[in-house]
Design a protein around this motif. Structure first.
Motif, mmCIF file in Angstrom:
data_model
loop_
_atom_site.group_PDB
_atom_site.id
_atom_site.type_symbol
_atom_site.label_atom_id
_atom_site.label_comp_id
_atom_site.label_asym_id
_atom_site.label_seq_id
_atom_site.Cartn_x
_atom_site.Cartn_y
_atom_site.Cartn_z
ATOM 1 N N MET A 1 0.836 -1.204 0.000
ATOM 2 C CA MET A 1 0.000 0.000 0.000
ATOM 3 C C MET A 1 0.871 1.255 0.000
ATOM 4 N N ALA A 2 1.942 1.225 0.778
ATOM 5 C CA ALA A 2 2.860 2.369 0.804
ATOM 6 C C ALA A 2 3.501 2.566 -0.566
ATOM 7 N N LEU A 3 3.926 1.484 -1.188
ATOM 8 C CA LEU A 3 4.539 1.586 -2.521
ATOM 9 C C LEU A 3 3.536 2.091 -3.552
ATOM 10 N N LEU A 4 2.278 1.660 -3.439
ATOM 11 C CA LEU A 4 1.248 2.147 -4.351
ATOM 12 C C LEU A 4 1.095 3.661 -4.215
ATOM 13 N N GLY A 5 1.108 4.139 -2.966
ATOM 14 C CA GLY A 5 1.043 5.586 -2.741
ATOM 15 C C GLY A 5 2.240 6.306 -3.338
ATOM 16 N N LEU A 6 3.414 5.736 -3.154
ATOM 17 C CA LEU A 6 4.621 6.367 -3.705
ATOM 18 C C LEU A 6 4.605 6.363 -5.231
ATOM 19 N N LEU A 7 4.080 5.305 -5.832
ATOM 20 C CA LEU A 7 3.960 5.269 -7.293
ATOM 21 C C LEU A 7 3.002 6.344 -7.798
ATOM 22 N N GLN A 8 1.988 6.675 -7.008
ATOM 23 C CA GLN A 8 1.027 7.694 -7.419
ATOM 24 C C GLN A 8 1.635 9.095 -7.405
#
Length: 185
Positions: free
Chosen positions: A69-76
């Motif tokens: 979830m953290a990586l998904l946020g960073l990708l956004q």
């Protein structure tokens, strides 16, 4: 030496268990940062106390999910080619370009991010990292009986407070919680 570190690692987690469920999360922006920092400290202490966390395989799935979830946020947050963003959200490119044109005096951004609110997305991603740290620390600290008792006591104390606080406000038909008006039907 491992036991005292685990007990110390449990302290921020117990505080998190006590504070987070209170009305409005009882956590202002500053306190949220303190709690997130506390989970990082707890995770570091837990890793130092129990360097071999292979026993905690049960934590693997929620730990990986939190980090994902953290990586998904960073990708956004990253800037992407407009075509790639348009494939995912056709209206997003138009919104981003319009906002960028207003902010930059008519010059639209060429590489939009997937997030229109980068700062909020970054804060949320960091909170997911804090959740992962809390899971790691809780899994390690749960090896100590005193820490497990502290966790259980914190949950019982918080639940008791919530029941008593909520019942008192319900019976009084209060329209505020800690002085803040709350909508009611």
């Amino acid at each position: 030496m491992a036991k005292p570190l685990l007990v110390i690692a449990a302290v921020p987690l117990v505080l998190l268990l006590v504070l987070a469920p209170l009305p409005f999360g009882s956590v202002t922006e500053g306190w949220a940062a303190i709690l997130a920092g506390g989970t990082f400290v707890a995770a570091a202490l837990a890793v130092m106390a129990v360097p071999d966390l292979r026993r905690s395989r049960a934590l693997l799935v929620p730990l990986v999910a939190s980090v994902a979830m953290a990586l998904l946020g960073l990708l956004q947050i990253l800037a992407w080619p407009a075509g790639a963003v348009e494939l995912l959200s056709p209206e997003h490119v138009g919104l981003f370009s319009g906002a960028a044109a207003l902010a930059n005096g008519g010059n639209a951004a060429v590489r939009p991010s997937l997030s229109l609110a980068r700062e909020a997305t970054l804060v949320t991603a960091l909170y997911w990292v804090a959740v992962a740290g809390a899971l790691l620390a809780a899994g390690a600290a749960a090896a100590d009986r005193r820490a497990r008792r502290a966790f259980g006591g914190a949950i019982v104390a918080t639940a008791l407070f919530e029941v008593l606080f909520g019942a008192q406000h319900w019976f009084a038909q209060a329209t505020t919680i800690w002085g803040i008006d709350v909508p009611s039907d």
